[in-house]
Every structure is written in structure tokens, then in C-alpha cells.
Design a protein around this motif. Structure first.
Motif, PDB file in Angstrom:
ATOM      1  N   UNK A  38      12.574   0.589   5.473  1.00 39.85           N
ATOM      2  CA  UNK A  38      11.192   0.877   5.127  1.00 39.85           C
ATOM      3  C   UNK A  38      11.204   1.966   4.061  1.00 39.85           C
ATOM      4  N   UNK A  39      10.009   2.407   3.632  1.00 39.36           N
ATOM      5  CA  UNK A  39       9.970   3.343   2.513  1.00 39.36           C
ATOM      6  C   UNK A  39       9.357   4.690   2.830  1.00 39.36           C
ATOM      7  N   UNK A  40       9.753   5.710   2.031  1.00 41.99           N
ATOM      8  CA  UNK A  40       9.082   7.010   2.027  1.00 41.99           C
ATOM      9  C   UNK A  40       8.915   7.406   0.566  1.00 41.99           C
ATOM     10  N   UNK A  41       8.163   8.487   0.326  1.00 44.37           N
ATOM     11  CA  UNK A  41       7.937   8.893  -1.059  1.00 44.37           C
ATOM     12  C   UNK A  41       8.507  10.287  -1.312  1.00 44.37           C
ATOM     13  N   UNK A  55       6.389   4.968  -7.472  1.00 41.77           N
ATOM     14  CA  UNK A  55       5.435   4.824  -6.365  1.00 41.77           C
ATOM     15  C   UNK A  55       4.094   4.283  -6.841  1.00 41.77           C
ATOM     16  N   UNK A  89       1.360  -2.972  -1.025  1.00 42.63           N
ATOM     17  CA  UNK A  89       0.495  -3.005   0.165  1.00 42.63           C
ATOM     18  C   UNK A  89      -0.970  -3.282  -0.194  1.00 42.63           C
ATOM     19  N   UNK A  90      -1.312  -3.186  -1.479  1.00 41.65           N
ATOM     20  CA  UNK A  90      -2.719  -3.409  -1.846  1.00 41.65           C
ATOM     21  C   UNK A  90      -2.993  -4.880  -2.133  1.00 41.65           C
ATOM     22  N   UNK A 135      -0.948   5.322  -5.834  1.00 41.54           N
ATOM     23  CA  UNK A 135       0.433   5.671  -5.484  1.00 41.54           C
ATOM     24  C   UNK A 135       0.762   5.174  -4.081  1.00 41.54           C
ATOM     25  N   UNK A 136       1.167   3.914  -3.990  1.00 39.55           N
ATOM     26  CA  UNK A 136       1.307   3.320  -2.659  1.00 39.55           C
ATOM     27  C   UNK A 136       2.586   2.509  -2.444  1.00 39.55           C
ATOM     28  N   UNK A 188       5.630   3.031  -1.885  1.00 37.09           N
ATOM     29  CA  UNK A 188       6.526   3.420  -0.799  1.00 37.09           C
ATOM     30  C   UNK A 188       6.029   2.907   0.549  1.00 37.09           C
ATOM     31  N   UNK A 189       4.753   2.495   0.608  1.00 34.71           N
ATOM     32  CA  UNK A 189       4.202   2.017   1.870  1.00 34.71           C
ATOM     33  C   UNK A 189       4.189   0.487   1.934  1.00 34.71           C
ATOM     34  N   UNK A 190       4.896  -0.152   0.995  1.00 35.10           N
ATOM     35  CA  UNK A 190       4.945  -1.623   0.981  1.00 35.10           C
ATOM     36  C   UNK A 190       6.021  -2.156   1.901  1.00 35.10           C
ATOM     37  N   UNK A 191       5.910  -3.441   2.182  1.00 36.18           N
ATOM     38  CA  UNK A 191       6.861  -4.132   3.059  1.00 36.18           C
ATOM     39  C   UNK A 191       8.072  -4.581   2.253  1.00 36.18           C
ATOM     40  N   UNK A 192       9.246  -4.591   2.891  1.00 37.76           N
ATOM     41  CA  UNK A 192      10.477  -5.015   2.224  1.00 37.76           C
ATOM     42  C   UNK A 192      10.842  -6.429   2.658  1.00 37.76           C
ATOM     43  N   UNK A 227       6.759  -5.521  -1.431  1.00 32.86           N
ATOM     44  CA  UNK A 227       5.439  -6.130  -1.629  1.00 32.86           C
ATOM     45  C   UNK A 227       4.404  -5.010  -1.750  1.00 32.86           C
TER      46      UNK A 227
END
Lengths: 830, 107
Positions: B16-19, B44, B71-72, B52-53, B55-59, B69
Motif C-alpha cells: 500500500x502507499x504513504x506520502x 503524489x 483513488x479519484x 495530492x492523492x 499515495x492513497x490509490x490501490x495497487x 489506480x
């Protein structure tokens, strides 16, 4: 209904006409076919077909509640009872029919009623209140529906028929006898060959019927349903030609003896025949409209074959059901153990179907009807068409063999050619074809045939419908669910290793996460689940366009303490959140930064809130009206029920989000019929509606069961929901799920109420597991630093996201637009 | 702390991701311990959603390509090259590596 269809057809055609409607009833046209559903809790508005607003929008001048009294043919005017006069160029009579009330002495006293209009129903209901016995005079189709309605009103129902059998018009003697057995088994008393001579005051009950055979029957009320007579007085007075036994005579163009006057529907007679069904009436309306255009069509009669469910008994009648033609030879199959009767009438050479009677099992109806309507040659041994399949294979009617003109859906008049055209136009599934042609959206009886035709057509084009979930799994969601359940697989890694390939994607990962949640219900932020979730699930909040989140605490049933409201306000103020009331009776707080979410939730949890799952494919809200506690009209405590339901199903993850509603009476203020699960209070318990939807494709929920006690209500909802969870496609709402479910609502009832698949205990057990393992995801998360690891803007800095900027609007924040962000002089509220 | 250390591996979230903030740029770090490269870094900023999103996307994977992917609006971006697979756009990529327990920017 037919008149309304005429107006609708005319409005939607290219013909530019000024239309005036004159209706005698006080309300616009409504659906009489489903009249008895008013007793199941539907209101008159559910049956409405036309509305005053609709007519206004169409530019139609509509007048209701004033009967047309005379036609002045010389001056081309219609004069109403109220004295209004309307001029016409063309006049269409769609006056319908009235119930025939046999001239039995005493038929005109109180509690002797008719069954025809919505107002009649109100009278029947009022008369039945608190009473024991009700009699229906007439054992035809409408009479039996009416008996069912009386039974549903809690009366002991009797049917009195003059002829020796029930539904004598549509069924042969054997079929009629079988129908009688089945109906009696359901607790309706049937009296045939009974001529009523007199109706007098009763000794114990209100009325007493005296029959020619010197027997008697006491009853509280009598409803006449002994056939219809066309309303032709208006035409008679105007000297239009009428049939020998009544009805306005028309030709193939639906024209009466006056070339400017048409007659359509049940008031019209064509060649001495009155077409008392809705579909032929619609065809007449269309033919009459076409006379105003270049493209004229004719109405030359219609097939009166019919398939229906009467008191839950399947009945079908095709063509010459009784085999009255000289040339007719019958095959008859009767099974008195399972109460099934079938008769197939074929020509003496065995090549053509002439007619059929089916009672107790109408599975063969579609096939027989197609052979009959399309004059198709029968296979050898046509008896196999009605015999139970001994080795599993029945001679199926090849959809390929049907001619293009074959009618697939008779309600909406959709032919095989229309279906093929829809597939040419790009439709690839039954649901697509349904949406495009409207086939199957009437009574739904053609669903199996439609599927057959669509499948055959796709097959003949070499198209195979790919039902793979995505490139990583060559299984449907339903198959994956079964695999995971059967092999007790608890992680995505194990599932993809054994049954898929690659690393997964935004389609299969959330789908598998949802399956795992429905099966095992572990916390959404367990380390092996986190990578599977969409951002909304991982941050347990809804991401908005600027990357901030909205927060929605659960407010079960919409009931909230003043102190909790204050906390919501305080939290919104403290974290500078935009506040909005949602459609689901709760409060949405927008503009929360990811790193603020744990603190916001800490405060909300302290005030007694739980997560609202607004971010999840799970139960959202259970909307309620205020119910009997406060409302003058409420009959049950809808708020209490909504709270209990919401607490029972909160946290259940499903293929898509789902909503519920509970109304305290039939006024339906909670709009429960637009929800996936709708519950409406009755005086005796709760009516359950399933698979409704608002949103993009609104769908009224279907009535599933009536007058349930709370325990049974929960049992049915448990089963419906778990069956949906198991069998639906990914992101399929309950409404489309039901529409695609083979067998539809009836099948769902068989599974859930009759336990046809023998899985109900298992469904309930699975639901109980989910209920027992419920946890507030936020409560668990805020006490666990590992789970909160991702709630940091930056892993290496305490700064905030400089791109998140707000401006003020109507006293609250909103995200700054791109242009606003370029203008530093606009003061950003942070 | 030397200049090129961004954070520790314990700050990362598996699969998963972090920023992280690197030279005032927002960088999405994806930790995939079961791959050869183990860690991937892309910008990001979502060029479509304009936020700035990433890092919150799915892998996930498309064929052999590892992707994130949005997330928006769900566009797919290659983790290795930053290239968008759906439209003409790309995320900047960063050369990062794991050294012992440190996540470092390779210069």
C-alpha cells in the motif's frame, strides 16, 4: 387504461393534435389489472397511469369527475353531465365496461357490492372490517382475484358460481376441476352450479343467499363479479350501431358507424366479440391513432391466450383451450398427487397446436403459445411437450425456429425481430435487451423465453458473454464467493494464488475484500485487508474531489439526542467542517483532512456515535417516519423498528451499498418502497418490500410478504440479504440483481419463504455470524497505532497539504476552485 | 539523519502507499515487499483529479505491469515509469531504495 394508452400513443406520435380527455371518474386513468394489490397495501397512487401533471406537460386538456352525457353528432360536440360542451373533429370512445350485476331480488341492499373501481375497493374494505364471511358471486378470473382479496382482508371467502366449473371461459372441465381442488386447499370455499334466487336479511350475519337447490348461505357481504357489460349508453343515445348483445360496433380501423367516431377497448365490439383484456385494448388504441396518420394499421382481432397466477395457483389458457374444434384431438395429463393438469389440443394430423389448458404448472405455456401463434409444425410425439421430462430433456422450442414476427413480450408488443435489432444495436445481455426494448417489463411472464431468444441469438453470432470478474480471475463474483466459502480461504493472496493470477486490480481487490467481509467479518484495517480496499474503506471516510474526506456518523433510524446534535456542531466548528443533512437522515461533515480523522472520531465516539459506513458497500441508513408514537395516522412504531433493523444489519458488507426504510403506515412517509429493503406497517404487522432503488434508475420495491411479525420479518430479511450477498455480481444493486435473477420475484420467494434450495438455515447462520462479530471500525482503529499509521499527511513531516484550500460560501467552507487557487489575494480559510 | 534518508521501513504500509515530502515535493511511496524492487516512488499529484492523492490509490497489475489506480477517477499509472495507461499523462518517478531499515533517495 386503453384511453390513456391512446392519448400517450398520440402524444408520442408525429401527429399534431389538440387532445381533450373527458373522464367520469374523479381520478385519471389507473391500472385495473392490478386492482387487488390495493388490498396488499398499495395506494391508488401506485396504480396511477396518467397524472394531471403529466397531461399538463403533454399539453392535454384533461377533465375528470364529469361524465360525458350526450354526443351531438351533427355539431360534433360532446356535452357533459355538468353541462360543459367540447367540440371535436375526431372522437374516441374508451368508456370501458361495468360489472354485470345479476337481477337477483335483493341485490341492491347494503353490503352487496361490485368489484371494478378503486372506489369499489374502499367500500369492500369498509364493509369487511371486523367481519367474518364474504361471498363473491362469479367464478371467473376477476371473481377469483376478488376472493383472494377478501381472504387477505381476513374474511372466510366463498365463491358462488352459476356454471358447473370455475373459469369456464378459459379452462376445460378437467382444468377447472383441478383449479377448484387447489383453491379449496387454500381455504376458499367453492360452490358451483348454484343459482342464487334471492338475497334476504340474514339470521346471524348481515345477509342470507337462497339458492335454487333450496340451500342457503349466510354472509356479511356479497361482491358481484359476474362478468362485464360494455358502457355503450352514450353511443346508443347518439344512434351509433351497437352489437346484438351490447358494445359499440367497430370495423378493423376501430371506426364506429360514424366515420368521425372511434371506439376502443372493452366498450367496443368487433365481429360480435368483446376483447376484455388489456393487450388487445392497447392494440386497438394504436390502430385508432394510426388512422390519423399516413401509416394506417388495422385491428383484426387478438389472441386471448393468457397466463396468470390466481391465489398463487398457476393457470394458463392457449387458443382453443377446451378443444371445441371438430378437428381437435387432445392429449391430457393429470397428476393428482402434485395437483397438476395439462391438456394439449392438436389438429387431427398432429401437426399444429390448436389450444391448451394448464393448471398448477405453466412452465410449458411459452412454448405452446409460440407453436400456436406462429402456426409452427409440431415435433413427432407432441405429447412430450406437456409430459414431465423423464430423462431431464424436454423437446425445447428452439428460439432459432421462431419467425422474426413472433411476439416475445405481449404486454409491450415486442417481437423477436425487435430483440434481434436490439442485439444488432449492441445489447449483449438480457438486461440490456430489456432496457432497450422494454420486453419483460410488463407482467414479466416472458422472462424465460426472452432469455432463450437472447442466448440463442448471441450464440448464433459466435458471441460468448464473458463473465470473468477481471483479467486476474476467470470467475464471476458469485463463483469466487462459493470458492472462498467452501475452501475457507481468508486472504486475497491465497485466493489469487490458487484461483487467479497477477497482483489484482481495483476491480477484484475490493470485490474480494467485500466477499471476505461478508464471510469472515474481520476488521477492515487488518494488515492483509488494507491493500484491498478503495481509499474510502481504508480511511473509513469518503474522499472528496480535493482529497479531503467527509465524515458520517451513524444515526440509527434518524433518531438523535440533542446532546449528540450539539457535539456534531462542536466537532464541525472545531475542525472547520462543512455540514449538510443527508437524504438518509443523518449529518455529513465535509472537508476533514486525513490526519484529523482519528481525532474527529475520538470526539464523536466519546459522544456515543458509531461509524456510519457511508464509505462502504454496506448498509447505509434505515430511514423512518415518526410512526405511531407521535403521528396521528401511524399504526406501528416505525422509528423503534428502524433502529432495531439498523443495529441488526449495520456493518454487513455486500456487493453494493444498500438502504432500508420503515414507514409507520401506508402513507409511506419514509419512502420505503424506494429502498433495497422496505418495511411498511400494517394493522397486523409489517409488509416487506424488496429490491427498490432511487438514484439513477429508480425502481419501486416489490411486495414480498405481508403482515409479518417482527421475528419473521428479520428472518426473511436475513435470508434475502444473504442470498443477495452470495449471488449478486460485483457492484450490482439489489434492483438489478432481482431483475437478472432467473425466475425473478417468484423464485426469490421460493428460495426465501419456501426454502426451495434448502439453504435458509445456512443463510441465517451466516447472517448471525456477521451480527455477532460487529464492531465499530473506528472505535477499534483509534485504539490501535498500527492501524492509524496511514493517517499521516507525510511520513517525514508535520506539514499539511498546501493544495487543500477553502473559501467561504454561505457561512461555511467549500473547496477553492483551480482559478481561486491561482489568486493569492483571495484569503483562504484554513 | 543523513540527507538522503526519507523515512524508516516501519513508516511504510505493506502493499500500500504513504506520502513523503522530499525537497518540498509530495512523493507517493509504495512498499511491495514481495517484488524484486520492493519500493516504488511516484508523484503524489493526480493530474486528472488535481489533488495530492496518489499515495492513497490501490495497487495492482495490468499484465506484467505494476500499477497504481487513482483513488479519484481510477486512471492507471505504471509504478515503474509513471506513465498513465489510459490517457496521455505521466507521474514523475523517483529513484528510491531500502537500505537496512532506511528508505533512501538514490541520487
Amino acid at each position: 387504461m386503453v384511453g390513456h394508452h391512446y392519448v400517450e400513443t398520440l402524444v408520442k406520435s408525429d401527429i399534431n393534435a389538440d387532445i381533450t380527455i373527458i373522464g367520469g371518474e374523479t381520478r385519471p386513468a389507473y391500472d385495473r389489472v392490478h386492482l387487488s394489490e390495493v388490498f396488499d397495501g398499495k395506494g391508488p397512487e401506485d396504480l396511477a397511469m396518467g397524472s394531471r401533471e403529466q397531461y399538463e406537460e403533454w399539453g392535454v386538456d384533461a377533465h375528470f369527475g364529469d361524465f360525458a352525457k350526450t354526443i351531438d353528432r351533427d355539431n360534433q360536440k360532446v356535452i357533459t353531465e355538468g353541462g360543459q360542451a367540447f367540440a371535436y373533429d375526431k372522437l374516441v370512445l374508451a368508456t370501458g365496461s361495468y360489472p354485470f350485476i345479476p337481477p337477483i331480488p335483493g341485490h341492491d341492499q347494503e353490503h352487496c357490492l361490485a368489484y371494478r373501481t378503486i372506489d369499489d375497493l374502499a367500500e369492500i374494505k369498509a364493509s369487511a372490517k371486523g367481519k367474518k364471511i364474504g361471498v363473491v358471486v362469479g367464478g371467473g378470473l376477476l371473481g377469483l382475484e376478488c376472493a383472494n382479496a377478501l381472504k387477505n382482508l381476513g374474511l372466510e371467502a366463498h365463491v358462488v358460481e352459476f356454471a358447473p366449473g370455475l373459469m369456464g371461459v378459459q379452462l376445460d372441465d378437467g382444468g377447472s376441476e383441478m383449479l377448484r381442488r387447489k383453491i379449496e386447499a387454500l381455504g376458499v370455499n367453492v360452490h358451483t352450479s348454484k343459482a342464487t334466487q334471492k338475497i334476504v336479511k340474514g339470521d346471524e350475519l348481515r345477509l342470507k343467499m337462497e339458492f335454487a337447490d333450496e340451500t342457503e348461505l349466510e354472509t356479511d357481504m356479497i361482491v358481484f363479479s359476474a362478468g362485464i357489460r360494455p358502457y355503450d349508453q352514450l353511443a346508443r343515445d347518439a344512434d351509433l350501431k351497437v352489437g346484438e348483445r351490447g358494445g359499440i360496433e367497430i370495423d378493423y380501423q376501430c371506426k364506429t358507424s360514424d366515420e368521425n367516431i372511434f371506439a376502443i377497448g372493452e366498450c367496443a365490439v368487433l365481429g360480435n366479440f368483446i376483447y376484455g383484456l388489456v393487450a388487445p385494448g392497447y392494440r386497438m388504441a394504436e390502430a385508432a391513432v394510426s388512422q390519423l396518420s399516413e401509416d394506417r394499421t388495422s385491428f383484426t382481432g387478438a389472441d386471448m391466450s393468457t397466463k396468470l397466477k390466481l391465489l398463487g395457483v398457476d393457470v394458463g389458457s392457449v387458443g382453443d383451450a377446451k378443444g371445441q374444434a371438430e378437428d381437435s384431438r387432445a392429449f391430457i395429463y393429470s397428476d393428482e398427487r402434485n395437483d397438476v393438469y395439462k391438456r394439449l389440443n392438436v389438429s387431427s394430423d398432429g401437426k399444429k397446436v390448436l389450444g391448451a389448458t394448464l393448471v398448477g404448472d405453466t412452465e410449458d405455456y411459452d412454448t405452446l403459445l409460440q407453436y400456436y401463434l406462429n402456426d409452427m409444425e409440431l415435433p413427432d410425439s407432441p405429447e412430450n411437450l406437456i409430459l414431465p421430462a423423464s430423462d431431464g430433456e424436454k423437446p425445447a422450442l428452439g428460439a432459432d425456429a421462431l419467425p422474426m414476427g413472433a411476439t416475445i413480450c405481449s404486454c409491450l408488443n415486442v417481437s423477436k425481430g425487435d430483440v434481434v435489432e436490439a442485439i444488432d444495436g449492441g445489447c449483449l445481455t438480457v438486461a440490456d435487451v430489456k432496457g432497450c426494448t422494454k420486453a419483460g417489463s410488463g407482467c414479466g411472464g416472458c422472462a424465460a423465453l426472452l432469455k432463450n431468444v437472447v442466448d440463442a441469438e448471441l450464440n448464433s453470432r459466435g458471441l460468448e458473454v464473458n463473465t470473468d470478474l477481471c483479467e486476474h480471475f476467470s470467475h464471476t463474483r458469485q463463483e469466487l464467493f462459493t470458492i472462498a466459502q467452501a475452501s475457507q480461504i481468508q486472504t486475497f493472496d491465497e485466493l489469487i494464488e490458487k484461483h487467479g493470477h497477477g497482483k489484482g486490480c481495483d476491480i477484484c481487490k475490493p470485490a474480494v475484500a467485500s466477499i471476505m467481509a461478508s464471510l469472515w467479518n474481520d476488521h477492515v484495517l487488518e494488515s492483509d485487508l488494507v491493500p484491498l480496499q478503495d481509499t474510502n474503506d481504508t480511511f473509513m471516510a469518503n474522499m472528496q474531489k480535493d482529497g479531503t474526506y467527509s465524515v458520517v456518523p451513524r444515526v440509527p433510524g434518524g433518531e438523535i439526542l440533542p446532546d449528540q446534535l450539539i457535539v456534531l456542531g462542536e466537532v464541525a466548528k472545531k475542525y472547520n467542517l462543512y455540514s449538510k443533512i443527508t437524504g438518509g437522515q443523518r449529518v455529513d461533515l465535509f472537508g476533514a483532512r486525513m490526519n484529523d480523522l482519528p481525532n474527529i472520531w475520538g470526539e464523536l465516539i466519546d459522544a456515543g456515535f458509531e461509524t456510519g459506513h457511508a464509505y462502504a458497500k454496506a448498509l447505509r441508513t434505515v430511514k423512518s417516519c415518526v410512526g405511531s408514537t407521535w403521528c396521528r395516522y401511524g399504526v406501528q412504531d416505525s422509528v423503534g423498528q428502524a433502529i432495531d433493523l439498523e443495529n441488526r444489519y449495520k456493518g454487513l458488507r455486500a456487493p453494493h451499498k444498500f438502504k432500508m426504510g420503515v414507514s409507520g403506515c401506508t402513507r409511506e412517509c419514509a419512502e420505503a418502497q424506494s429502498k433495497d429493503i422496505g418495511v411498511i406497517a400494517t394493522e397486523n404487522g409489517w409488509n416487506l418490500y424488496v429490491c427498490g432503488n432511487g438514484g439513477m434508475k429508480p425502481r419501486h420495491a416489490d411486495l414480498f410478504a405481508t403482515d409479518l411479525d417482527t421475528e419473521t420479518l428479520y428472518k426473511y430479511i436475513d435470508r434475502v440479504l444473504m442470498f443477495y450477498v452470495r449471488t449478486a455480481d460485483r457492484l450490482q444493486r439489489t434492483s438489478t440483481w432481482l431483475e437478472n435473477l432467473e425466475g425473478g420475484l417468484d423464485y426469490l420467494k421460493e428460495v426465501v419463504i419456501e426454502d426451495k434450495l434448502g439453504i435458509c438455515a445456512d443463510l441465517e447462520k451466516q447472517m448471525q455470524h456477521v451480527i455477532d462479530t460487529y464492531q465499530c471500525e473506528w472505535k477499534t482503529a483509534i485504539n490501535n497505532t498500527e492501524k492509524l499509521k496511514r493517517f499521516r499527511q507525510f511520513v517525514n513531516s508535520e506539514q499539511e497539504d498546501s493544495n487543500v484550500l477553502f473559501v467561504e460560501e454561505r457561512g461555511q467552507i467549500r473547496p477553492a476552485t483551480e482559478t481561486e487557487k491561482q489568486r493569492p489575494e483571495l484569503k483562504a480559510v484554513v | 539523519m543523513t540527507n538522503n534518508v526519507i523515512c524508516q521501513t516501519r513508516d511504510l504500509v505493506e502493499n500500500s502507499g504513504v506520502c513523503a515530502l522530499i525537497n518540498n515535493e509530495q512523493v507517493a511511496l509504495f512498499y511491495l515487499p514481495n517484488t524484486e524492487q520492493k519500493i516504488f516512488a511516484v508523484g503524489n499529484w493526480d493530474p486528472f483529479g488535481k489533488a495530492n492523492v496518489m499515495s492513497r490509490g490501490l495497487i495492482g497489475s495490468i499484465g506484467d505491469e505494476l500499477v497504481v489506480f487513482s483513488p479519484l477517477y481510477k486512471q492507471r499509472f505504471s509504478l515503474a515509469t509513471g506513465q498513465c495507461l489510459d490517457e496521455d499523462a505521466a507521474l514523475p518517478t523517483y529513484n528510491v531504495a531500502i537500505e537496512n531499515d532506511d528508505v533512501v533517495l538514490v541520487s
